[in-house]
Design a protein around this motif. Structure first.
Motif, PDB file in Angstrom:
ATOM      1  N   SER A  11      36.255 -33.309 -29.808  1.00 56.53           N
ATOM      2  CA  SER A  11      36.222 -31.890 -30.154  1.00 56.53           C
ATOM      3  C   SER A  11      37.484 -31.559 -30.935  1.00 56.53           C
ATOM      4  N   LEU A  12      37.598 -30.304 -31.335  1.00 56.48           N
ATOM      5  CA  LEU A  12      38.829 -29.813 -31.961  1.00 56.48           C
ATOM      6  C   LEU A  12      39.277 -28.534 -31.258  1.00 56.48           C
ATOM      7  N   GLY A  13      39.032 -28.490 -29.942  1.00 55.68           N
ATOM      8  CA  GLY A  13      39.330 -27.293 -29.169  1.00 55.68           C
ATOM      9  C   GLY A  13      40.794 -26.896 -29.204  1.00 55.68           C
ATOM     10  N   LYS A  14      41.702 -27.867 -29.291  1.00 52.27           N
ATOM     11  CA  LYS A  14      43.126 -27.541 -29.279  1.00 52.27           C
ATOM     12  C   LYS A  14      43.601 -26.970 -30.613  1.00 52.27           C
ATOM     13  N   LEU A  15      42.712 -26.989 -31.622  1.00 52.38           N
ATOM     14  CA  LEU A  15      43.056 -26.423 -32.928  1.00 52.38           C
ATOM     15  C   LEU A  15      42.186 -25.225 -33.276  1.00 52.38           C
ATOM     16  N   ASP A  16      41.380 -24.800 -32.330  1.00 54.50           N
ATOM     17  CA  ASP A  16      40.446 -23.705 -32.571  1.00 54.50           C
ATOM     18  C   ASP A  16      41.121 -22.377 -32.220  1.00 54.50           C
ATOM     19  N   ALA A  17      41.357 -21.557 -33.210  1.00 59.91           N
ATOM     20  CA  ALA A  17      42.044 -20.277 -32.991  1.00 59.91           C
ATOM     21  C   ALA A  17      41.233 -19.337 -32.113  1.00 59.91           C
ATOM     22  N   ASN A  18      39.922 -19.542 -32.056  1.00 61.22           N
ATOM     23  CA  ASN A  18      39.063 -18.662 -31.266  1.00 61.22           C
ATOM     24  C   ASN A  18      38.928 -19.123 -29.818  1.00 61.22           C
ATOM     25  N   ASN A  19      39.532 -20.265 -29.490  1.00 64.73           N
ATOM     26  CA  ASN A  19      39.424 -20.781 -28.134  1.00 64.73           C
ATOM     27  C   ASN A  19      40.776 -20.641 -27.443  1.00 64.73           C
ATOM     28  N   ALA A  20      40.972 -19.518 -26.796  1.00 66.52           N
ATOM     29  CA  ALA A  20      42.284 -19.210 -26.209  1.00 66.52           C
ATOM     30  C   ALA A  20      42.647 -20.157 -25.083  1.00 66.52           C
ATOM     31  N   LEU A  21      41.651 -20.718 -24.405  1.00 69.11           N
ATOM     32  CA  LEU A  21      41.926 -21.583 -23.267  1.00 69.11           C
ATOM     33  C   LEU A  21      42.448 -22.945 -23.708  1.00 69.11           C
ATOM     34  N   LEU A  22      41.989 -23.421 -24.858  1.00 67.75           N
ATOM     35  CA  LEU A  22      42.373 -24.757 -25.312  1.00 67.75           C
ATOM     36  C   LEU A  22      43.359 -24.751 -26.467  1.00 67.75           C
ATOM     37  N   ARG A  23      43.510 -23.630 -27.119  1.00 64.12           N
ATOM     38  CA  ARG A  23      44.377 -23.564 -28.297  1.00 64.12           C
ATOM     39  C   ARG A  23      45.791 -23.983 -27.953  1.00 64.12           C
ATOM     40  N   ASP A  24      46.363 -24.919 -28.716  1.00 63.30           N
ATOM     41  CA  ASP A  24      47.695 -25.445 -28.450  1.00 63.30           C
ATOM     42  C   ASP A  24      48.448 -25.548 -29.769  1.00 63.30           C
ATOM     43  N   THR A  25      49.433 -24.675 -29.979  1.00 67.37           N
ATOM     44  CA  THR A  25      50.151 -24.623 -31.249  1.00 67.37           C
ATOM     45  C   THR A  25      50.987 -25.864 -31.497  1.00 67.37           C
ATOM     46  N   ARG A  26      51.264 -26.652 -30.451  1.00 64.62           N
ATOM     47  CA  ARG A  26      52.064 -27.863 -30.642  1.00 64.62           C
ATOM     48  C   ARG A  26      51.323 -28.915 -31.451  1.00 64.62           C
ATOM     49  N   PHE A  27      49.986 -28.738 -31.600  1.00 63.03           N
ATOM     50  CA  PHE A  27      49.198 -29.709 -32.346  1.00 63.03           C
ATOM     51  C   PHE A  27      48.980 -29.291 -33.794  1.00 63.03           C
ATOM     52  N   GLY A  28      49.583 -28.207 -34.233  1.00 65.44           N
ATOM     53  CA  GLY A  28      49.449 -27.813 -35.621  1.00 65.44           C
ATOM     54  C   GLY A  28      48.782 -26.462 -35.779  1.00 65.44           C
ATOM     55  N   GLY A  29      48.543 -26.091 -37.049  1.00 66.15           N
ATOM     56  CA  GLY A  29      47.973 -24.798 -37.358  1.00 66.15           C
ATOM     57  C   GLY A  29      46.508 -24.686 -36.971  1.00 66.15           C
ATOM     58  N   ALA A  30      46.050 -23.438 -36.767  1.00 64.38           N
ATOM     59  CA  ALA A  30      44.650 -23.203 -36.427  1.00 64.38           C
ATOM     60  C   ALA A  30      43.751 -23.595 -37.593  1.00 64.38           C
ATOM     61  N   LEU A  31      42.527 -24.075 -37.270  1.00 59.72           N
ATOM     62  CA  LEU A  31      41.565 -24.471 -38.289  1.00 59.72           C
ATOM     63  C   LEU A  31      40.509 -23.394 -38.453  1.00 59.72           C
ATOM     64  N   ASN A  32      39.944 -23.307 -39.674  1.00 60.23           N
ATOM     65  CA  ASN A  32      38.851 -22.369 -39.887  1.00 60.23           C
ATOM     66  C   ASN A  32      37.533 -23.002 -39.437  1.00 60.23           C
ATOM     67  N   GLU A  33      36.458 -22.258 -39.539  1.00 62.97           N
ATOM     68  CA  GLU A  33      35.170 -22.709 -39.002  1.00 62.97           C
ATOM     69  C   GLU A  33      34.694 -23.998 -39.654  1.00 62.97           C
ATOM     70  N   ASN A  34      34.864 -24.124 -40.964  1.00 66.69           N
ATOM     71  CA  ASN A  34      34.429 -25.335 -41.662  1.00 66.69           C
ATOM     72  C   ASN A  34      35.247 -26.556 -41.247  1.00 66.69           C
ATOM     73  N   GLN A  35      36.523 -26.360 -40.992  1.00 71.01           N
ATOM     74  CA  GLN A  35      37.388 -27.476 -40.608  1.00 71.01           C
ATOM     75  C   GLN A  35      37.151 -27.941 -39.178  1.00 71.01           C
ATOM     76  N   LEU A  36      36.442 -27.140 -38.396  1.00 73.37           N
ATOM     77  CA  LEU A  36      36.200 -27.487 -36.998  1.00 73.37           C
ATOM     78  C   LEU A  36      34.951 -28.350 -36.811  1.00 73.37           C
ATOM     79  N   GLU A  37      34.371 -28.842 -37.886  1.00 71.55           N
ATOM     80  CA  GLU A  37      33.212 -29.714 -37.809  1.00 71.55           C
ATOM     81  C   GLU A  37      33.690 -31.138 -37.518  1.00 71.55           C
ATOM     82  N   THR A  38      33.569 -31.571 -36.244  1.00 74.66           N
ATOM     83  CA  THR A  38      34.150 -32.851 -35.834  1.00 74.66           C
ATOM     84  C   THR A  38      33.519 -34.048 -36.526  1.00 74.66           C
ATOM     85  N   SER A  39      32.265 -33.932 -36.932  1.00 73.82           N
ATOM     86  CA  SER A  39      31.600 -35.071 -37.578  1.00 73.82           C
ATOM     87  C   SER A  39      32.203 -35.395 -38.937  1.00 73.82           C
ATOM     88  N   GLY A  40      33.004 -34.487 -39.486  1.00 74.70           N
ATOM     89  CA  GLY A  40      33.598 -34.710 -40.801  1.00 74.70           C
ATOM     90  C   GLY A  40      34.847 -35.565 -40.785  1.00 74.70           C
TER      91      GLY A  40
END
Length: 389
Positions: free
Chosen positions: A227-256
């Motif tokens: 998943s990319l939960g730690k980079l998802d700005a809309n997921n407050a429970l998993l979002r972790d700024t230590r892993f970098g900037g938030a990703l937009n919806e297109n960038q959150l497609e894990t299959s890419g």
């Protein structure tokens, strides 16, 4: 209901270990090591197989790993369970479907302790690299500030399994054989159920030059993230700024985000001598690297075995894992550094078959990490008894 004349068969392998290592000598799961002697029932494996028809059979493995105290490793789990259909004349191939041995590389044929003359898998299969399966790249300042990497994936995966379908056969009129598979995830992060919406394709071509020599190449490409939960700005429970900037919806497609691996292998055996060697290079596409989208690593090992007699043998392995030389600046403050640290491991061992079913081994392993101000190697000595039943 048709009655099948299947005759199930079962065998087993019991593995008992004792090891004593310094911190960092066993870097296959975490940055830290317990630095103590420990007895371990390393693994119990049950092998199952049954003929279904003349051209169809079932094979499976049940395993229980007791390398640590993690509860989920202590119960028996299904490592492989597959049905193989042979001699499909129309396609001139064999088909296997289910959960089966990985196509990639040649270590899979020596993964069992009864077949491995040394303690563990080469670094490409066992060493966890500095990536997080729920975020991608772990930034340098996160590593430095906590003195703890997030390591949950190796280049090729020690379990060496995949779930899907495999085609394999010799190529008529040549010394070549092929194996082609389509699986849920790459063997580095093998899953029973697809975790990211992408499939992994793998191919191995092998040339049997004569009764003593074989060589070939392997290729694999597939989505490796869960998943990319730690980079998802809309997921407050998993979002972790230590892993970098938030990703937009297109960038959150894990299959890419793909892991692509190329490998070469060469195996030789004659008289009392046996040599096995592999080279592989792996590229990970990561979503949160500020400098480039791909991180690469290469690994090479050469392993030799000499049979002093029918029961006694000696073995040695030179093993390297190297990461690209590019350095990356931390998100906050700190010194630019590579995405992971180079590793060199030397291992020697002595083994003796007490009888046809029992192998006893003792090995010494020296591991060197290319860390700043690192002035010593990390050593480990181990003993192992494997029994077939």
């Amino acid at each position: 209901i048709q009655t099948l004349e299947a005759q199930p068969r079962m065998a087993g392998l019991f593995d008992f270990q004792v090891k004593d290592g310094q911190p960092g000598s066993n870097y296959d799961a975490t940055y830290n090591h317990d630095d103590s002697s420990t007895f371990t029932v390393g693994r119990v494996t049950l092998f199952l197989d049954a003929d279904i028809t003349d051209d169809m059979y079932f094979t499976g493995e049940l395993q229980s790993d007791l390398f640590n105290n993690t509860a989920e490793n202590t119960d028996l789990y299904i490592r492989t369970a597959a049905v193989t259909v042979t001699n499909i004349k129309k396609w001139r191939t064999n088909i296997q479907f289910g959960r089966f041995n990985s196509v990639f590389g040649s270590y899979v044929h020596r993964r069992l302790p009864i077949d491995n003359p040394l303690f563990d898998a080469p670094l490409a299969y066992s060493h966890m690299v500095n990536l997080d399966l729920d975020a991608g790249w772990v930034t340098p300042d996160f590593n430095l500030s906590t003195n703890s990497d997030v390591r949950s994936i190796s280049l090729a995966g020690k379990q060496q399994v995949g779930t899907g379908v495999k085609f394999f056969a010799p190529i008529r009129g040549t010394k070549l054989s092929y194996a082609l598979s389509l699986t849920n995830n790459p063997s580095s992060n093998a899953k029973d159920v697809n975790t990211n919406g992408g499939l992994t394709a793998a191919l191995k071509m092998n040339w049997v030059a004569d009764h003593a020599t074989s060589f070939g190449f392997s290729y694999s490409a597939g989505s490796y993230l869960n998943s990319l939960g730690k980079l998802d700005a809309n997921n407050a429970l998993l979002r972790d700024t230590r892993f970098g900037g938030a990703l937009n919806e297109n960038q959150l497609e894990t299959s890419g985000y793909l892991q692509t691996i190329y490998g070469l292998h060469w195996n030789w055996e004659r008289d009392r001598y046996q040599v096995n060697t592999e080279y592989m290079t792996s590229m990970f596409e990561v979503p949160n690297n500020p400098a480039e989208s791909e991180l690469s690593a290469t690994s090479f090992y050469i392993q030799g075995k000499y049979n002093f007699s029918k029961s006694l043998f000696g073995a040695a392995r030179l093993d390297t894992l190297n990461f690209e030389e590019d350095v990356y600046l931390p998100l906050t403050v700190g010194t630019a550094q590579k995405w992971d640290d180079d590793v060199t491991r030397i291992e020697v061992g002595l083994g003796n078959f007490i009888n046809e079913s029992t192998l006893a081994k003792i090995t010494y392993q020296s591991t060197d990490y290319d860390l700043p101000n690192n002035l010593k190697d990390f050593d480990m000595i181990s003993g192992q008894v494997s029994v077939i039943f």
